[in-house]
Design a protein around this motif. Structure first.
Motif, PDB file in Angstrom:
ATOM      1  N   LEU A 101      -7.221   8.079  -6.632  1.00  0.00           N
ATOM      2  CA  LEU A 101      -6.251   9.056  -7.123  1.00  0.00           C
ATOM      3  C   LEU A 101      -6.932  10.389  -7.422  1.00  0.00           C
ATOM      4  O   LEU A 101      -8.079  10.412  -7.875  1.00  0.00           O
ATOM      5  N   ASP A 102      -6.213  11.460  -7.212  1.00  0.00           N
ATOM      6  CA  ASP A 102      -6.650  12.792  -7.619  1.00  0.00           C
ATOM      7  C   ASP A 102      -6.440  12.871  -9.136  1.00  0.00           C
ATOM      8  O   ASP A 102      -5.301  12.775  -9.610  1.00  0.00           O
ATOM      9  N   SER A 103      -7.509  13.043  -9.886  1.00  0.00           N
ATOM     10  CA  SER A 103      -7.407  12.977 -11.349  1.00  0.00           C
ATOM     11  C   SER A 103      -6.606  14.126 -11.955  1.00  0.00           C
ATOM     12  O   SER A 103      -6.116  14.007 -13.070  1.00  0.00           O
ATOM     13  N   LYS A 104      -6.457  15.213 -11.215  1.00  0.00           N
ATOM     14  CA  LYS A 104      -5.694  16.351 -11.739  1.00  0.00           C
ATOM     15  C   LYS A 104      -4.187  16.131 -11.616  1.00  0.00           C
ATOM     16  O   LYS A 104      -3.404  16.775 -12.306  1.00  0.00           O
ATOM     17  N   LYS A 105      -3.783  15.213 -10.740  1.00  0.00           N
ATOM     18  CA  LYS A 105      -2.357  14.979 -10.497  1.00  0.00           C
ATOM     19  C   LYS A 105      -1.874  13.614 -10.978  1.00  0.00           C
ATOM     20  O   LYS A 105      -0.679  13.408 -11.139  1.00  0.00           O
ATOM     21  N   ALA A 106      -2.777  12.679 -11.169  1.00  0.00           N
ATOM     22  CA  ALA A 106      -2.399  11.289 -11.423  1.00  0.00           C
ATOM     23  C   ALA A 106      -2.239  10.983 -12.903  1.00  0.00           C
ATOM     24  O   ALA A 106      -2.871  11.591 -13.760  1.00  0.00           O
ATOM     25  N   ASN A 107      -1.399   9.990 -13.161  1.00  0.00           N
ATOM     26  CA  ASN A 107      -1.271   9.398 -14.483  1.00  0.00           C
ATOM     27  C   ASN A 107      -1.975   8.043 -14.392  1.00  0.00           C
ATOM     28  O   ASN A 107      -1.456   7.108 -13.776  1.00  0.00           O
ATOM     29  N   LEU A 140       0.827  -1.205   0.000  1.00  0.00           N
ATOM     30  CA  LEU A 140       0.000   0.000   0.000  1.00  0.00           C
ATOM     31  C   LEU A 140       0.865   1.260   0.000  1.00  0.00           C
ATOM     32  O   LEU A 140       0.556   2.224  -0.711  1.00  0.00           O
ATOM     33  N   ASP A 141       1.943   1.243   0.767  1.00  0.00           N
ATOM     34  CA  ASP A 141       2.859   2.384   0.768  1.00  0.00           C
ATOM     35  C   ASP A 141       3.453   2.616  -0.611  1.00  0.00           C
ATOM     36  O   ASP A 141       3.630   3.757  -1.036  1.00  0.00           O
ATOM     37  N   SER A 142       3.746   1.540  -1.346  1.00  0.00           N
ATOM     38  CA  SER A 142       4.299   1.711  -2.692  1.00  0.00           C
ATOM     39  C   SER A 142       3.270   2.318  -3.640  1.00  0.00           C
ATOM     40  O   SER A 142       3.623   3.113  -4.511  1.00  0.00           O
ATOM     41  N   LEU A 143       1.998   1.972  -3.459  1.00  0.00           N
ATOM     42  CA  LEU A 143       0.945   2.590  -4.282  1.00  0.00           C
ATOM     43  C   LEU A 143       0.815   4.080  -3.985  1.00  0.00           C
ATOM     44  O   LEU A 143       0.554   4.882  -4.882  1.00  0.00           O
ATOM     45  N   LEU A 144       1.007   4.450  -2.732  1.00  0.00           N
ATOM     46  CA  LEU A 144       0.866   5.855  -2.357  1.00  0.00           C
ATOM     47  C   LEU A 144       2.012   6.727  -2.854  1.00  0.00           C
ATOM     48  O   LEU A 144       1.935   7.950  -2.763  1.00  0.00           O
ATOM     49  N   THR A 145       3.064   6.115  -3.424  1.00  0.00           N
ATOM     50  CA  THR A 145       4.141   6.915  -4.005  1.00  0.00           C
ATOM     51  C   THR A 145       3.750   7.468  -5.375  1.00  0.00           C
ATOM     52  O   THR A 145       4.433   8.348  -5.900  1.00  0.00           O
ATOM     53  N   LEU A 146       2.665   6.965  -5.940  1.00  0.00           N
ATOM     54  CA  LEU A 146       2.202   7.451  -7.241  1.00  0.00           C
ATOM     55  C   LEU A 146       1.738   8.898  -7.128  1.00  0.00           C
ATOM     56  O   LEU A 146       1.111   9.283  -6.130  1.00  0.00           O
ATOM     57  N   ASP A 147       2.022   9.701  -8.137  1.00  0.00           N
ATOM     58  CA  ASP A 147       1.513  11.071  -8.153  1.00  0.00           C
ATOM     59  C   ASP A 147      -0.009  11.050  -8.061  1.00  0.00           C
ATOM     60  O   ASP A 147      -0.673  10.310  -8.791  1.00  0.00           O
ATOM     61  N   GLY A 148      -0.536  11.842  -7.166  1.00  0.00           N
ATOM     62  CA  GLY A 148      -1.983  11.965  -7.029  1.00  0.00           C
ATOM     63  C   GLY A 148      -2.639  10.899  -6.179  1.00  0.00           C
ATOM     64  O   GLY A 148      -3.846  10.957  -5.948  1.00  0.00           O
ATOM     65  N   ALA A 149      -1.875   9.911  -5.698  1.00  0.00           N
ATOM     66  CA  ALA A 149      -2.466   8.846  -4.880  1.00  0.00           C
ATOM     67  C   ALA A 149      -2.973   9.428  -3.561  1.00  0.00           C
ATOM     68  O   ALA A 149      -2.274  10.190  -2.900  1.00  0.00           O
TER      69      ALA A 149
END
Length: 119
Positions: free
Chosen positions: A96-102, A8-17
């Protein structure tokens, strides 16, 4: 193999997570969660119903297939639901925040985490 908290911590490293969780679709119970921004208890229960409904529809249609992922797009968020390969009754849930995430990278990362997660 990574543990639930490590995954879960690795997923939260994504931009916008914003939030990540592992959820049992049989019970709707959260096996682990990380992040903040939504009521994860409510989201886990609601998205358990989404997974159950899709599986029921696939069965009614006679589809001998598996869910890769379910994507829900809101005006400001992406919600990714990905059943685990080794435990399809359990799913990853990522907001994810759609404005920040890929979104493409998030789906790839969720797949990678789902393949390597140790329950």
């Amino acid at each position: 193999m990574p543990t639930i908290p490590e995954s879960l911590d690795s997923l939260l490293t994504l931009d916008g997570a914003m939030v990540a969780a592992v959820v049992d679709s049989g019970s709707g119970m959260i096996l682990g969660d990380a992040g903040r921004g939504i009521d994860i208890e409510v989201a886990a229960a609601g998205n358990t119903e989404v997974v159950r409904a899709k599986l029921s529809t696939m069965k009614a249609l006679g589809l001998d297939d598996a869910i890769d992922d379910i994507l829900i797009t809101l005006s400001s968020q992406y919600h990714v639901i990905r059943p685990l390969a080794a435990h399809p009754e359990t799913f990853l849930y990522l907001v994810l925040d759609s404005k920040k995430a890929n979104l493409a990278l998030a789906r790839i990362k969720a797949k990678e985490v789902g393949l390597n997660l140790s329950l």
